[in-house]
Design an enzyme around this catalytic site. Sequence first.
Site, short mmCIF file in Angstrom:
data_model
loop_
_atom_site.label_atom_id
_atom_site.label_comp_id
_atom_site.label_asym_id
_atom_site.label_seq_id
_atom_site.Cartn_x
_atom_site.Cartn_y
_atom_site.Cartn_z
N VAL A 12 79.21 72.88 78.78
CA VAL A 12 78.01 72.86 77.95
C VAL A 12 78.44 72.72 76.49
O VAL A 12 79.33 73.43 76.02
CB VAL A 12 77.18 74.15 78.14
CG1 VAL A 12 75.93 74.12 77.26
CG2 VAL A 12 76.80 74.32 79.60
N HIS A 49 77.28 80.36 79.42
CA HIS A 49 77.17 81.34 80.50
C HIS A 49 75.81 81.24 81.18
O HIS A 49 75.71 81.34 82.41
CB HIS A 49 77.37 82.76 79.96
CG HIS A 49 78.73 83.03 79.42
ND1 HIS A 49 78.97 83.20 78.08
CD2 HIS A 49 79.93 83.17 80.04
CE1 HIS A 49 80.25 83.43 77.89
NE2 HIS A 49 80.86 83.42 79.06
N LEU A 105 78.09 86.70 75.74
CA LEU A 105 77.43 85.61 76.45
C LEU A 105 76.79 84.60 75.50
O LEU A 105 76.28 84.96 74.44
CB LEU A 105 76.38 86.17 77.40
CG LEU A 105 76.87 87.16 78.46
CD1 LEU A 105 75.74 87.56 79.40
CD2 LEU A 105 78.03 86.59 79.25
N HIS A 106 76.81 83.34 75.92
CA HIS A 106 76.18 82.25 75.18
C HIS A 106 75.51 81.31 76.17
O HIS A 106 75.47 81.58 77.38
CB HIS A 106 77.20 81.53 74.29
CG HIS A 106 78.45 81.10 75.01
ND1 HIS A 106 78.44 80.16 76.02
CD2 HIS A 106 79.75 81.50 74.89
CE1 HIS A 106 79.66 79.97 76.47
NE2 HIS A 106 80.48 80.78 75.81
N ASP A 107 74.99 80.19 75.65
CA ASP A 107 74.24 79.27 76.51
C ASP A 107 75.08 78.68 77.63
O ASP A 107 74.55 78.29 78.67
CB ASP A 107 73.64 78.14 75.67
CG ASP A 107 72.44 78.61 74.85
OD1 ASP A 107 71.94 79.72 75.11
OD2 ASP A 107 72.00 77.87 73.95
#
Length: 305
Positions: free
Chosen positions: A199, A59, A55-57
């Site tokens: 994003v 998500h 997960l990252h920003d």
Amino acid sequence: MSDHAAVRPSGPVVVETVAGIRAEVAGLREARRTEAPPRGDTGPAVAFVPTMGALHDGHLELVDRARELADIVVVSIFVNPLQFSDPADLERYPRDLEGDLACLEGHGVDLVFAPEAAELYPDGDPATRVTGGRAAQLFEGRSRPGHFDGMLTVVAKLLHAVGPDVVLFGQKDAQQVFLVSRMVADLTMPVRVEVVPTVRDADGLALSSRNRFLDPEARRAALALPAMLEAAESAADRGIDAVLAAAQSVLMGQDDVDLDYLAVVDPRTFLPVDDDYTGRATVLVAARVGGVRLIDNEPIYLGHA
């Protein structure tokens, strides 16, 4: 809480079975129904964010939007083997459930569905799959044969397991968004697809789990992808030939970027547009940079000056 769930001290409830996630969602719907007036016509609304972890920003943007839309937020973390034609790629895909759970803390996630492959595919490779048709065989589908059929199959299974009112995807994976939306419509699934804009990092690169594999030099070279999209958008009023020429001009002298495809599609069909097409379109680009395959896209409006 069912016997299938585990509670983290400061995070969401983690569930590993289909029976468990169904029971937990039903229990939360009932509990929230008595706590406050529901948002949904049939009870508290459930929003679902399917992921493969790492997960990252990007998500978290989906998760935060899910919290705005619904009373209950469910995130799945499952590396789907059906989406990988290369076993080495499947083995290499990053897995860090504890790190992903820590990433989700503070974002209002109620449940995390984290099954093993044997839970979703108890008989191994499933004989029945959802197929995406012609649009699933182009672009990413051509580069990764069978990928989208595997994706659609697991998304269908996850939607049946969770039973959400709304499911969220990111615009970065435009072809995936199109195919899921069409599956939901074609199979009359009782769920709404919510698309969240791409994003990007401060330098313009779209967030991706694969970005972690870019070394500093490749990271700089990867900025050619958003630059191509920006150039394409600036030429949109001059038609498709100008769009493609403007995007390709960005790659002049960029030996570190190995272009896979550059295309302009009709977002209603995800098929390439004709030369005289005008109206809403999507520019797609995919390339290998430093051995890492990246994709990006940008909605534009094609017109003639």
